[in-house]
Design a protein around this motif. Sequence first.
Motif, PDB file in Angstrom:
ATOM      1  N   SER A 112       0.834  -1.199   0.000  1.00 46.30           N
ATOM      2  CA  SER A 112       0.000   0.000   0.000  1.00 46.30           C
ATOM      3  C   SER A 112       0.865   1.244   0.000  1.00 46.30           C
ATOM      4  O   SER A 112       2.021   1.209   0.412  1.00 46.30           O
ATOM      5  N   GLU A 159       0.752   3.702   1.929  1.00 43.57           N
ATOM      6  CA  GLU A 159       1.136   4.089   3.284  1.00 43.57           C
ATOM      7  C   GLU A 159       2.367   3.342   3.755  1.00 43.57           C
ATOM      8  O   GLU A 159       3.256   3.904   4.376  1.00 43.57           O
ATOM      9  N   ARG A 169      -3.235  10.018   3.522  1.00 39.65           N
ATOM     10  CA  ARG A 169      -2.929   8.659   3.047  1.00 39.65           C
ATOM     11  C   ARG A 169      -1.438   8.365   3.098  1.00 39.65           C
ATOM     12  O   ARG A 169      -0.984   7.336   2.609  1.00 39.65           O
TER      13      ARG A 169
END
Lengths: 91, 146
Positions: free
Chosen positions: B2, B4, B86
């Motif tokens: 992801s 992040e 995010r």
Amino acid sequence: MGPAVDGLRQTMEEALGSGDTRMVLNLAEVSMIDSSGIGLLVRFLASAKQRGGNIKLVQPNKFAIQTLKLVGVLNLFEIFDNDDAAVESFV
Amino acid sequence: MSPESDLGRNNTAFSELLDRSMPADPEAIGEVVDAISETLARLEVPEQKRFEVALAVQEALANAVVHGCGNDPSKQIRCRVNTDPRGRIVITVTDPGPGFDLDRLPDPKQRENLHADHGRGVYLIRQLMDEVQFEKNGNEIKMWKY
């Protein structure tokens, strides 16, 4: 951009001005090439080639190669692992 | 992976990482770029991404110095680095200039432009960053690295 590019510009202008059209640029200590540096390299490459010379690059790091490739000019240059091989390629 | 997880642990909340103003002087660019690279290194951003961000910022600041400020060191350029909610890196460079017309930028990979000594900065920024927006008629550039 800045002092590094200005210094290289001056050096290359002096070299071309004195008739040295065959140049080897060792980039081993160059951490990053920006668009002004690329502009300088391709402009002087064209000038050198017009006079029968060339500019050969030695040990550009992976980021320099990536950058030259991104803007489509990597294949304009011959690249060598060491200064001697680059110099000998002119013979 | 992801977006992040690419940025290490300190990335879950919106936060300002850096806010610098610099004179429109080419010699001032390196210090700002270095400060951003050091900030990203502390956040454990991978080397490849740090390089891409650093070069994009270098190009944006150089454009601001030359085109936004006409190489006038009495003018100021602002550079801000944030992470959004995010965890994405957001960099904003603002200059006091009149902006520019994006449609008039040449394609540096066209054969006739390959040996040009200028015209690659914005192209490089767009290649290096994941999202780029020009605002305020072009005198503010916002760049995202996911």
